[in-house]
Motif scaffolding. Structure first.
Motif, PDB file in Angstrom:
ATOM      1  N   LYS A 196       5.584  40.207  76.474  1.00  0.00           N
ATOM      2  CA  LYS A 196       4.465  40.509  77.136  1.00  0.00           C
ATOM      3  C   LYS A 196       4.631  40.507  78.550  1.00  0.00           C
ATOM      4  CE  LYS A 196       0.691  37.041  78.553  1.00  0.00           C
ATOM      5  NZ  LYS A 196      -0.049  38.369  78.744  1.00  0.00           N
ATOM      6  N   TYR A 197       3.860  41.318  79.188  1.00  0.00           N
ATOM      7  CA  TYR A 197       3.951  41.234  80.572  1.00  0.00           C
ATOM      8  C   TYR A 197       2.966  40.636  81.239  1.00  0.00           C
ATOM      9  CZ  TYR A 197       3.092  43.445  85.272  1.00  0.00           C
ATOM     10  OH  TYR A 197       2.732  43.721  86.940  1.00  0.00           O
ATOM     11  N   LYS A 243       4.467  48.159  83.816  1.00  0.00           N
ATOM     12  CA  LYS A 243       4.612  47.029  82.747  1.00  0.00           C
ATOM     13  C   LYS A 243       5.939  46.293  82.979  1.00  0.00           C
ATOM     14  CE  LYS A 243       0.560  47.568  81.102  1.00  0.00           C
ATOM     15  NZ  LYS A 243      -0.753  46.935  81.509  1.00  0.00           N
ATOM     16  N   TRP A 474       0.125  41.848  73.620  1.00  0.00           N
ATOM     17  CA  TRP A 474      -0.832  42.339  74.735  1.00  0.00           C
ATOM     18  C   TRP A 474      -1.963  41.106  74.841  1.00  0.00           C
ATOM     19  CZ3 TRP A 474       0.845  45.203  70.588  1.00  0.00           C
ATOM     20  CH2 TRP A 474       1.771  46.057  70.596  1.00  0.00           C
ATOM     21  N   ASP A 476      -4.253  38.192  76.545  1.00  0.00           N
ATOM     22  CA  ASP A 476      -4.626  37.874  77.786  1.00  0.00           C
ATOM     23  C   ASP A 476      -3.802  36.794  78.307  1.00  0.00           C
ATOM     24  OD1 ASP A 476      -6.875  39.375  77.594  1.00  0.00           O
ATOM     25  OD2 ASP A 476      -8.154  38.206  76.781  1.00  0.00           O
ATOM     26  N   TYR A 546       3.533  52.283  69.672  1.00  0.00           N
ATOM     27  CA  TYR A 546       3.337  51.079  70.567  1.00  0.00           C
ATOM     28  C   TYR A 546       2.922  51.854  72.218  1.00  0.00           C
ATOM     29  CZ  TYR A 546       5.144  47.186  67.933  1.00  0.00           C
ATOM     30  OH  TYR A 546       5.176  46.226  67.100  1.00  0.00           O
ATOM     31  N   TRP A 550       6.615  49.034  75.783  1.00  0.00           N
ATOM     32  CA  TRP A 550       6.906  48.284  74.476  1.00  0.00           C
ATOM     33  C   TRP A 550       7.700  49.279  73.500  1.00  0.00           C
ATOM     34  CZ3 TRP A 550       2.852  47.062  77.525  1.00  0.00           C
ATOM     35  CH2 TRP A 550       2.580  45.832  77.850  1.00  0.00           C
ATOM     36  N   TYR A 561       1.191  48.229  64.218  1.00  0.00           N
ATOM     37  CA  TYR A 561       0.365  48.370  65.584  1.00  0.00           C
ATOM     38  C   TYR A 561      -0.986  48.808  65.133  1.00  0.00           C
ATOM     39  CZ  TYR A 561      -1.498  49.795  70.208  1.00  0.00           C
ATOM     40  OH  TYR A 561      -1.764  49.997  71.401  1.00  0.00           O
ATOM     41  N   SER A 568      -8.974  46.537  75.905  1.00  0.00           N
ATOM     42  CA  SER A 568      -7.243  46.460  76.040  1.00  0.00           C
ATOM     43  C   SER A 568      -6.643  45.070  75.448  1.00  0.00           C
ATOM     44  CB  SER A 568      -7.153  46.354  77.752  1.00  0.00           C
ATOM     45  OG  SER A 568      -8.264  44.881  78.087  1.00  0.00           O
TER      46      SER A 568
END
Length: 754
Positions: A196-197, A243, A474, A476, A546, A550, A561, A568
């Motif tokens: 995760k970013y 990212k 992805w 939050d 993806y 990623w 996916y 988002s």
């Protein structure tokens, strides 16, 4: 979120100009637990209180003899990076923070003028009893904080600020004396930044909170199978610029963290968890002639999940990567992961041939330990120590032993006692936050606060709370923050003060709420509500790659996916059990769910009412409980527990059912329309009924642990508004016309008289 400063109470006004009786007139006695997290290791309540006022000042006592600098000899540590802040800078930061908390702007002085009641005095002293981060606080007259380093001075000022934040009016301070020295040297928060970013504003808020609670290490796990998050021109294309973090980003983050006395520890996971690296450089066990096969790795992954440890080119690239990025960070530890290597890899012909040819290794365990030690040489050459996740100790390795300086991060341990003889450790096993429906791991806060005895053994360096982003790639940032904030505070409290807690977890939570967030923390950025004009999310379940940044690391059929065409918040299915794509969806493909382990992870923050959800469902079986969308707060139910009808549940409050049961083997469009206090269900565009209750829209996942749906799912949409009956009907009619004969006319079954 910042706390508003209320009008001062009469009591605080009376105390604003002076302190109560001097220390000599008070009897030192243990008092109630102070409003400080972590709880000071010693605290003597002297009775009464004092207060800051407009006449208060902050004094920094200059050293006139002996050692100088920000870290005196008594505070030197090989585990904590030296402080870059001077005492004056700590004082200046305190002035800013006090102004935000109390509304008072205090001058910072460095002269020898005598401090009086209501003043604050900061002083460095070369006292071994204080160590690298400890401090003394005495508020019997002027508030005096002394430490052997500016780490300790900063922590003393955090105690002062928490006391102010918890006090009515935010200016009163209890009269007390404290000697406060941490039980554990490394008190760590880990973020999975490979899968995760994490946005930089969130990282800065986290660092503010960590510094406030005396957590001193932020461990960024910066690579995993699905992503690499450090962007260096030396390796173009390895990390996606949007990212990942550039060298400038890391420098900015290091400077910010240093102001809050947090060190940033990096991690790059090799030789396993490395699909992103093997695909970038062609160095995997699945590359080249005579590759290893699917049978020689984990069932849900490919051979390229692992760097080829038999290849000199792969070893050279591994050394090059570690050498480049170890130089970006100044924390004393650098992690290389080294975990979860599958034992069946030993059956690969390439591995067997290598073991037969190299006299230094005879087993897969030898090969792994040799790889660890090779990278350890690169890391120690830069003045750091290597850290690995535990696991290699279980492998037979008669010829190669992991170098003694390597630190093990023990995810299998009890969190209490060291478990790897001959190595330093950091405990992380009981402190996993993995908020997906497959692992569903959350720290046991009552155990942590009431039972856990943190080890102070010399080879237990500290404890770590981990945030793993498996199947929440992805999600939050705030989704993780909601799950980790409370156990993170408990870990901060217990790893600093290992003595038995004197109160209950409920008392602790109340104290934590009184203290609130530290100065500077900003509210999470709210996503704008889209209204009824367009959906906020739209999951179609069509095959898509993806997003950039990623890497798909699964074997065929795993970690599918789910694209979000409107918002988002895309998601993935899990491992081992996965939905099956089927061709006859409402529009193109649908996903078929047939197990409680089938699900899709999103990691979204719940959305307050009003909202609307629409989903096309073809049910294929009856079970006791079937969930469409879920979160920690509640769930939308395709089959409600106890009734079998469509409904919704607000956990800990109530289960609600509508007068409607899904038919089997027929496509039905279900729509929930919610306003505060009211939820209406529609089936195929027609109103079924209304329940006088509501809940926030759950966006954690499709499915829930032990309550997966049975059937096909397609065209799931959400709106941040309550659609009108005509809008619901129009959407159904439009989809039906586009899909033709795929949709049965069977409206489902209603239960008479319910």
């Amino acid at each position: 979120m910042r706390r508003a400063v209320p009008v001062l109470s009469l009591l605080v006004g009376l105390l604003a100009t002076a302190l109560t009786a001097p220390a000599s007139a008070a009897r030192a006695a243990p008092g109630p637990v102070p409003d400080v997290v972590p709880r000071p290791t010693s605290w003597t309540d002297l009775g009464g209180s004092g207060a800051l006022s407009a006449r208060s000042r902050i004094f920094v006592v200059p050293r006139t003899s002996g050692p100088t600098g920000n870290t005196l000899p008594a505070a030197r540590s090989d585990l904590i990076a030296p402080s870059s802040q001077s005492p004056v800078q700590v004082a200046t930061q305190l002035r800013t923070d006090i102004a935000e908390v109390s509304g008072l702007t205090l001058p910072v002085r460095t002269d020898a003028q005598r401090a009086t009641a209501g003043d604050i005095v900061l002083r460095l002293t070369d006292d071994r009893a204080l160590g690298a981060e400890g401090y003394r606080l005495d508020s019997s007259s002027a508030v005096r904080i002394e430490a052997a380093s500016t780490h300790g001075l900063f922590y003393g000022t955090r105690t002062l600020l928490q006391l102010l934040r918890a006090a009515p009016g935010h200016r009163a301070l209890p009269r007390a004396r404290s000697l406060d020295v941490p039980a554990q040297r490394m008190r760590t928060v880990m973020l999975d930044a490979g899968r995760k970013y994490w946005q930089l504003p969130y990282l800065e808020n986290l660092i503010r909170r960590m510094g406030d609670q005396k957590l001193n290490t932020l461990f960024l796990h910066l690579s995993d199978s699905e992503g690499f998050r450090l962007n260096s021109p030396k390796f173009p294309g390895l990390a996606h610029p949007a990212k990942s973090y550039s060298r400038a980003d890391i420098e900015r983050l290091k400077v910010f963290a240093a102001r809050h006395h947090v060190q940033i520890m990096p991690g790059i996971d090799v030789p396993g968890h490395a699909t992103v690296l093997t695909e970038a450089f062609g160095i995997g066990f699945g590359d080249g002639p005579d590759p290893c096969t699917q049978a020689q790795t984990h069932s849900h992954l490919t051979p390229n999940w692992m760097i080829d440890m038999t290849s000199s080119r792969a070893l050279a690239k591994s050394r090059e990567i570690v050498a480049e990025f170890a130089g970006w960070f100044d924390a004393p530890l650098f992690s290389i992961g080294a975990d979860e290597l599958p034992g069946q890899l030993a059956e690969c012909a390439r591995v067997k041939d290598h073991l037969a040819a190299d006299p230094a290794v005879s087993t897969l365990g030898d090969l792994l330990n040799q790889y660890i030690n090779t990278l350890d040489q690169v890391i120690t050459a830069q003045g750091k120590r290597t850290a690995v996740y535990n696991g290699s100790e279980h492998m037979s390795a008669p010829q190669q032993k992991v170098n003694p300086s390597v630190v093990f991060m023990t995810w299998e341990g009890s969190g209490t006692d060291p478990m790897i003889p001959g190595h330093d450790e950091i405990a992380m096993g009981p402190f996993y936050v993995t908020p997906n429906n497959y692992h569903s791991l959350y720290p046991n806060e009552p155990w942590m606060y009431g039972t856990w005895a943190p080890s102070t053994s010399p080879d237990m360096l500290g404890s770590m709370i981990t945030n793993w982003a498996d199947y929440n790639f992805w999600a939050d940032d705030e989704y993780f923050e909601q799950h980790t904030r409370a156990p993170r505070a408990v870990l901060a409290d217990r790893s600093w003060n290992a003595s038995p807690a004197p109160d209950t977890l409920s008392d602790f939570r109340t104290r934590l709420a009184r203290i609130g967030d530290p100065p500077g923390v900003t509210a999470p950025v709210s996503k704008p509500r889209t209204g009824a004009s367009r959906p906020s999310h739209h999951w179609t379940f069509e095959p898509r790659p993806y997003p950039r940044g990623w890497t798909w690391a699964g074997s065929p059929g795993n970690t599918l996916y789910a694209e979000d065409r409107a918002g988002s918040l895309p998601g993935t299915s899990y491992i081992i059990n996965n939905p099956t794509p089927v061709a006859d969806g409402i529009r193109g493909r649908a996903w078929r769910f047939d197990s409680d382990r089938d699900g899709v992870g999103f990691g979204g923050v719940d959305v307050a009412e009003p909202w609307t959800v629409s989903a096309w469902v073809r049910s294929t079986g009856r079970t006791a409980d079937q969930v469409l969308l879920s979160s920690a707060a509640g769930a939308l139910k395709l089959q409600q527990w106890g009734t079998g009808r469509v409904g919704f549940t607000r956990y800990g409050v109530a289960d609600h059912s509508f007068d409607y049961t899904l038919p089997l083997d027929a496509w039905v469009q279900l729509t929930w329309v919610t306003t505060p206090g009211s939820t209406t269900l529609y089936a195929d565009g027609e109103r079924v009924g209304t329940v006088a209750a509501s809940m926030p829209l759950p966006l954690r996942s499709i499915g829930a642990p032990k309550a997966g749906l049975r059937g096909d799912l397609d065209e799931v949409l959400t709106w941040d508004a309550a659609l009108t009956p005509s809008q619901v009907r129009d959407r159904y009619t439009g989809t039906r016309q586009a899909s033709g004969s795929r949709i049965s006319a069977d409206p489902g079954s209603r239960i008479p008289g319910a």
